[in-house]
Write a protein that holds these residues in place. Structure first.
Motif, PDB file in Angstrom:
ATOM      1  N   SER A  87       0.829  -1.210   0.000  1.00  0.00           N
ATOM      2  CA  SER A  87       0.000   0.000   0.000  1.00  0.00           C
ATOM      3  C   SER A  87       0.860   1.256   0.000  1.00  0.00           C
ATOM      4  CB  SER A  87      -0.932   0.000   1.219  1.00  0.00           C
ATOM      5  OG  SER A  87      -0.202  -0.049   2.425  1.00  0.00           O
ATOM      6  N   LEU A  88       2.038   1.191   0.632  1.00  0.00           N
ATOM      7  CA  LEU A  88       2.949   2.334   0.643  1.00  0.00           C
ATOM      8  C   LEU A  88       3.416   2.656  -0.779  1.00  0.00           C
ATOM      9  CD1 LEU A  88       4.364   4.239   2.714  1.00  0.00           C
ATOM     10  CD2 LEU A  88       6.273   2.647   2.705  1.00  0.00           C
ATOM     11  N   ILE A  89       3.808   1.622  -1.517  1.00  0.00           N
ATOM     12  CA  ILE A  89       4.277   1.817  -2.897  1.00  0.00           C
ATOM     13  C   ILE A  89       3.141   2.291  -3.796  1.00  0.00           C
ATOM     14  CG2 ILE A  89       5.158   0.626  -4.941  1.00  0.00           C
ATOM     15  CD1 ILE A  89       7.252   1.220  -2.784  1.00  0.00           C
ATOM     16  N   LYS A  90       1.995   1.656  -3.679  1.00  0.00           N
ATOM     17  CA  LYS A  90       0.857   2.041  -4.522  1.00  0.00           C
ATOM     18  C   LYS A  90       0.411   3.466  -4.233  1.00  0.00           C
ATOM     19  CE  LYS A  90      -0.714  -2.729  -5.090  1.00  0.00           C
ATOM     20  NZ  LYS A  90      -1.723  -3.756  -4.719  1.00  0.00           N
ATOM     21  N   GLY A  91       0.473   3.851  -2.959  1.00  0.00           N
ATOM     22  CA  GLY A  91       0.110   5.223  -2.613  1.00  0.00           C
ATOM     23  C   GLY A  91       1.066   6.239  -3.202  1.00  0.00           C
ATOM     24  N   MET A  92       2.366   5.940  -3.148  1.00  0.00           N
ATOM     25  CA  MET A  92       3.362   6.845  -3.726  1.00  0.00           C
ATOM     26  C   MET A  92       3.215   6.917  -5.236  1.00  0.00           C
ATOM     27  SD  MET A  92       6.877   6.239  -1.593  1.00  0.00           S
ATOM     28  CE  MET A  92       7.654   7.518  -2.568  1.00  0.00           C
ATOM     29  N   ASP A  93       2.950   5.773  -5.855  1.00  0.00           N
ATOM     30  CA  ASP A  93       2.794   5.742  -7.314  1.00  0.00           C
ATOM     31  C   ASP A  93       1.594   6.579  -7.755  1.00  0.00           C
ATOM     32  OD1 ASP A  93       3.400   4.798  -9.985  1.00  0.00           O
ATOM     33  OD2 ASP A  93       1.644   3.511  -9.793  1.00  0.00           O
ATOM     34  N   PHE A  98       7.022   8.502 -10.988  1.00  0.00           N
ATOM     35  CA  PHE A  98       8.488   8.414 -10.972  1.00  0.00           C
ATOM     36  C   PHE A  98       8.982   6.977 -10.845  1.00  0.00           C
ATOM     37  CE2 PHE A  98       6.889   9.296  -6.743  1.00  0.00           C
ATOM     38  CZ  PHE A  98       7.487   8.321  -5.968  1.00  0.00           C
ATOM     39  N   LEU A  99       8.082   6.003 -10.948  1.00  0.00           N
ATOM     40  CA  LEU A  99       8.459   4.599 -10.892  1.00  0.00           C
ATOM     41  C   LEU A  99       8.312   3.961 -12.267  1.00  0.00           C
ATOM     42  CD1 LEU A  99       6.746   3.614  -7.508  1.00  0.00           C
ATOM     43  CD2 LEU A  99       9.150   4.169  -7.902  1.00  0.00           C
ATOM     44  N   ASP A 100       9.157   2.989 -12.570  1.00  0.00           N
ATOM     45  CA  ASP A 100       9.179   2.371 -13.901  1.00  0.00           C
ATOM     46  C   ASP A 100       7.992   1.439 -14.110  1.00  0.00           C
ATOM     47  OD1 ASP A 100      11.562   3.687 -14.253  1.00  0.00           O
ATOM     48  OD2 ASP A 100      12.814   1.945 -13.802  1.00  0.00           O
ATOM     49  N   LYS A 101       7.388   1.535 -15.317  1.00  0.00           N
ATOM     50  CA  LYS A 101       6.215   0.718 -15.646  1.00  0.00           C
ATOM     51  C   LYS A 101       6.365   0.108 -17.036  1.00  0.00           C
ATOM     52  CE  LYS A 101       3.321   3.793 -12.872  1.00  0.00           C
ATOM     53  NZ  LYS A 101       2.259   4.811 -12.867  1.00  0.00           N
ATOM     54  N   ASP A 102       5.577  -0.931 -17.282  1.00  0.00           N
ATOM     55  CA  ASP A 102       5.576  -1.545 -18.611  1.00  0.00           C
ATOM     56  C   ASP A 102       4.608  -0.791 -19.509  1.00  0.00           C
ATOM     57  OD1 ASP A 102       2.994  -2.411 -17.988  1.00  0.00           O
ATOM     58  OD2 ASP A 102       3.632  -4.458 -17.494  1.00  0.00           O
ATOM     59  N   GLU A 103       4.438  -1.298 -20.730  1.00  0.00           N
ATOM     60  CA  GLU A 103       3.594  -0.601 -21.706  1.00  0.00           C
ATOM     61  C   GLU A 103       2.125  -0.570 -21.303  1.00  0.00           C
ATOM     62  OE1 GLU A 103       4.296  -4.886 -22.912  1.00  0.00           O
ATOM     63  OE2 GLU A 103       5.516  -3.172 -22.267  1.00  0.00           O
ATOM     64  N   ASN A 104       1.747  -1.437 -20.357  1.00  0.00           N
ATOM     65  CA  ASN A 104       0.363  -1.471 -19.889  1.00  0.00           C
ATOM     66  C   ASN A 104       0.142  -0.657 -18.618  1.00  0.00           C
ATOM     67  OD1 ASN A 104      -0.484  -3.296 -21.962  1.00  0.00           O
ATOM     68  ND2 ASN A 104       0.465  -4.972 -20.808  1.00  0.00           N
ATOM     69  N   GLY A 105       1.200   0.017 -18.174  1.00  0.00           N
ATOM     70  CA  GLY A 105       1.073   0.848 -16.987  1.00  0.00           C
ATOM     71  C   GLY A 105       1.267   0.117 -15.675  1.00  0.00           C
ATOM     72  N   ASN A 106       1.727  -1.130 -15.751  1.00  0.00           N
ATOM     73  CA  ASN A 106       1.976  -1.891 -14.530  1.00  0.00           C
ATOM     74  C   ASN A 106       3.408  -1.655 -14.052  1.00  0.00           C
ATOM     75  OD1 ASN A 106      -0.606  -3.245 -14.618  1.00  0.00           O
ATOM     76  ND2 ASN A 106       0.232  -4.472 -16.305  1.00  0.00           N
ATOM     77  N   LEU A 107       3.604  -1.601 -12.740  1.00  0.00           N
ATOM     78  CA  LEU A 107       4.939  -1.415 -12.191  1.00  0.00           C
ATOM     79  C   LEU A 107       5.845  -2.574 -12.587  1.00  0.00           C
ATOM     80  CD1 LEU A 107       4.045  -0.162  -8.599  1.00  0.00           C
ATOM     81  CD2 LEU A 107       5.163   1.171 -10.389  1.00  0.00           C
ATOM     82  N   LEU A 108       7.024  -2.236 -13.101  1.00  0.00           N
ATOM     83  CA  LEU A 108       8.018  -3.262 -13.421  1.00  0.00           C
ATOM     84  C   LEU A 108       8.654  -3.772 -12.137  1.00  0.00           C
ATOM     85  CD1 LEU A 108       9.771  -1.609 -16.506  1.00  0.00           C
ATOM     86  CD2 LEU A 108       8.354  -3.671 -16.533  1.00  0.00           C
ATOM     87  N   HIS A 122      11.579  -0.096  -9.263  1.00  0.00           N
ATOM     88  CA  HIS A 122      12.658   0.837  -9.589  1.00  0.00           C
ATOM     89  C   HIS A 122      12.101   2.132 -10.173  1.00  0.00           C
ATOM     90  CE1 HIS A 122      14.944  -2.994  -9.560  1.00  0.00           C
ATOM     91  NE2 HIS A 122      15.925  -2.234  -9.135  1.00  0.00           N
ATOM     92  N   GLY A 123      12.956   3.135 -10.177  1.00  0.00           N
ATOM     93  CA  GLY A 123      12.635   4.392 -10.832  1.00  0.00           C
ATOM     94  C   GLY A 123      13.818   4.848 -11.663  1.00  0.00           C
ATOM     95  N   GLY A 124      13.622   5.102 -12.948  1.00  0.00           N
ATOM     96  CA  GLY A 124      14.730   5.503 -13.811  1.00  0.00           C
ATOM     97  C   GLY A 124      15.760   4.418 -13.985  1.00  0.00           C
ATOM     98  N   GLY A 125      15.310   3.160 -14.041  1.00  0.00           N
ATOM     99  CA  GLY A 125      16.235   2.035 -14.177  1.00  0.00           C
ATOM    100  C   GLY A 125      17.020   1.824 -12.900  1.00  0.00           C
ATOM    101  N   ASP A 126      18.246   2.323 -12.873  1.00  0.00           N
ATOM    102  CA  ASP A 126      19.090   2.172 -11.689  1.00  0.00           C
ATOM    103  C   ASP A 126      19.289   3.505 -10.963  1.00  0.00           C
ATOM    104  OD1 ASP A 126      20.650   3.433 -13.546  1.00  0.00           O
ATOM    105  OD2 ASP A 126      22.285   1.991 -13.525  1.00  0.00           O
ATOM    106  N   ALA A 127      18.281   4.373 -11.023  1.00  0.00           N
ATOM    107  CA  ALA A 127      18.359   5.683 -10.355  1.00  0.00           C
ATOM    108  C   ALA A 127      17.163   5.886  -9.422  1.00  0.00           C
ATOM    109  CB  ALA A 127      18.418   6.802 -11.392  1.00  0.00           C
ATOM    110  N   THR A 128      16.768   4.821  -8.730  1.00  0.00           N
ATOM    111  CA  THR A 128      15.582   4.881  -7.883  1.00  0.00           C
ATOM    112  C   THR A 128      15.717   5.938  -6.793  1.00  0.00           C
ATOM    113  OG1 THR A 128      15.286   2.516  -8.258  1.00  0.00           O
ATOM    114  CG2 THR A 128      13.985   3.514  -6.496  1.00  0.00           C
TER     115      THR A 128
END
Length: 520
Positions: A87-93, A98-108, A122-128
């Motif tokens: 819930s913490l991650i979903k709330g921030m998203d 600023f978090l990486d997602k696939d073409e369907n909008g799901n968090l990678l 992750h965010g920005g690949g290796d720049a989370t």
């Protein structure tokens, strides 16, 4: 003399999360010894662990965290933090993109060592770390004042020495400033710069931990230092972190002749717990062999790991050859200032969050990507508690004296201290080396009055205090567990040592007596 509701020392993810989550009517001041982004959090390449995958669940994440921590964790703390992670991650998203997602909008979701499922966001690949810090800095409101280049060095206590009411700090020109607050939060990070090889920012020298110790707060588990297995290693020096996510994507640790060094060492091989992988690499390097990350099987490496690519290019590594030379270095302190999940220490009015704190989440060895999670959780939890705490008037301020005269201390050479800590109180320890290090460190004394020392001298003093605390704790723990490996006691000893090691400094009349104890 300045007074605030909340005074935060440090500017990493835990500190910024707290500042952002506090109500707008709360007066908040952040003091940082460098710039607001010169913290470990900003350098974090790894991500944030949360069980949000289709085949994952918090129960698996809990098991992985306790296994990595070698059952030294506080199980209730682990459950509370891990169960809250999705819930913490979903709330921030939902609040910022600023978090990486696939073409369907799901968090990678990525894989890292000792995890049983892909659960690293992750965010920005290796720049989370950079992505999250930038987001939090932009989210700061007008009630938050940030002061940069201010070096806090002493907790101000009331006359009874049972409540923290502020801190002393120095500006670059040597001016001493007094900052008072109802709530003082230490969010200064760990002490990675105690070691020659480290992934940590230059500012991470254990300041908050030393301040808390000198104030009489309890510390715990200072012997547990996590050494990250893979720092870029060129010409005998380390030059930055090569994220565990690289091994999560298939990189293999090999020697010059291609021997896979983790085969037969651990069931998870290259994705084994960090202490196992670090110790293995260390032994190869000690025997004169080079160790590399073979990245030849990773497609589009430069696109997937832009920050690592930049580090490698700056240091003359040709990624087209498919190998990155690596060595282990200090990365994370599992111990620190003893707190509950809200960050409350043994001193009223004094709190600690993030890496400076020890909640019991990490046990003897932190599971990869649980640290940013802990910082976000603690910042959020403490903000909730402070927002709902009964309103109280400012405490009576007892101005602390300033002494600009005092004897000149004989301080250690910082570079020599870092070399000796790496050699004697590092990845592999034994009684003889630890006793030598303790004797070497104890030739240098620290006085209670710190006002007349320069910022550089204060940094050395705090490093010395942390080095003594770590070495003494490592001597007392006569077993191997997690990030603490004793070659003379190579096995875990659950009968005698499945417990915390508490350290505190008694505030007696002479202010000189110290005490160590083992607590269940």
């Amino acid at each position: 003399m300045l007074s605030d509701d909340v005074l935060i020392i440090g500017s990493g993810i835990a500190a910024l999360q707290l500042a952002v989550r506090l109500n707008n009517h709360v007066n908040v001041r952040i003091l940082t010894k460098g710039k607001i982004t010169t913290a470990n959090s900003y350098l974090a390449q790894g991500g944030i662990a949360a069980a949000i995958g289709e085949h994952d669940n918090p129960a698996k994440h809990i098991v992985d965290s306790i296994e990595a921590g070698r059952f030294h964790n506080d199980p209730e703390v682990v459950k509370q933090v891990i169960n809250q992670a999705p819930s913490l991650i979903k709330g921030m998203d939902a609040q910022g993109d600023f978090l990486d997602k696939d073409e369907n909008g799901n968090l990678l979701l990525g894989m890292e060592g000792a995890h049983s499922e892909k659960r690293i966001v992750h965010g920005g690949g290796d720049a989370t770390g950079k992505n999250v810090v930038d987001y939090l800095v932009k989210s700061l409101q007008a009630n938050v004042i940030v002061e940069e280049d201010v070096h806090a060095y002493e907790c101000i206590l009331n006359p009874e020495k049972d409540r923290c009411i502020g801190v002393k700090a120095k500006r670059l020109d040597g001016t001493v400033c007094f900052y008072y607050a109802k709530h003082v939060i230490l969010a200064t990070g760990g002490c990675g710069q105690l070691y020659r090889f480290t992934s940590n920012a230059k500012t991470v020298t254990g300041d908050g931990i030393a301040m808390a110790y000198l104030a009489g707060a309890e510390l715990v588990d200072m012997e547990f230092i996590q050494f990250h297995p893979t720092l870029l290693y060129v010409n005998g020096e380390t030059h930055g972190l090569i994220s565990e996510a690289v091994r999560g994507e298939g990189a293999i640790l090999v020697t010059d002749d291609g021997t896979r060094i983790m085969d037969g060492v651990h069931p998870l091989k290259d994705l084994g717990p960090r202490h196992v992988v670090s110790q293995t690499i260390y032994e190869y390097l000690k025997n004169g062999q080079n160790v590399y990350l073979d990245i030849s099987t990773i497609n589009n490496f430069e696109e997937r790991f832009p920050s690592i690519t930049l580090i490698c290019r700056k240091n003359g590594i040709e990624l087209s050859k498919g190998r990155i030379p690596v060595a282990p270095g200090s990365h994370f302190l599992m111990g620190g200032i003893k707190t509950d999940l809200m960050g409350r220490t043994s001193i009223t009015g004094l709190y600690a969050i993030g890496e400076a704190a020890c909640t019991g989440l990490h046990g003897a060895n932190r599971l990869a990507s649980n640290s940013l999670l802990e910082g976000l959780y603690q910042g959020h939890k403490l903000a909730e508690w402070l927002n709902n705490a009964p309103k109280e008037p400012f405490l009576k301020v007892y101005r602390s004296e300033v002494t600009f005269e005092g004897e000149k201390l004989a301080l250690p050479n910082v570079e020599e201290m870092k070399d000796l800590m790496m050699e004697r109180t590092g990845i592999v320890r034994n009684r003889a080396d630890l006793l030598m290090q303790s004797t070497w460190l104890n030739q240098f004394n620290v006085k209670e009055k710190l006002d007349h020392y320069s910022v550089e001298e204060l940094t050395t003093i705090f490093m010395l205090i942390n080095a003594k605390l770590i070495t003494d704790a490592a001597l007392r723990r006569t077993e191997s567990r997690g990030g603490h490996f004793r070659s003379d006691y190579p096995l875990e000893d659950d009968t005698h040592w499945l417990r915390k090691s508490i350290t505190h400094k008694l505030r007696e009349k002479n202010h000189e007596h110290s005490k160590t104890a083992i607590a269940t």
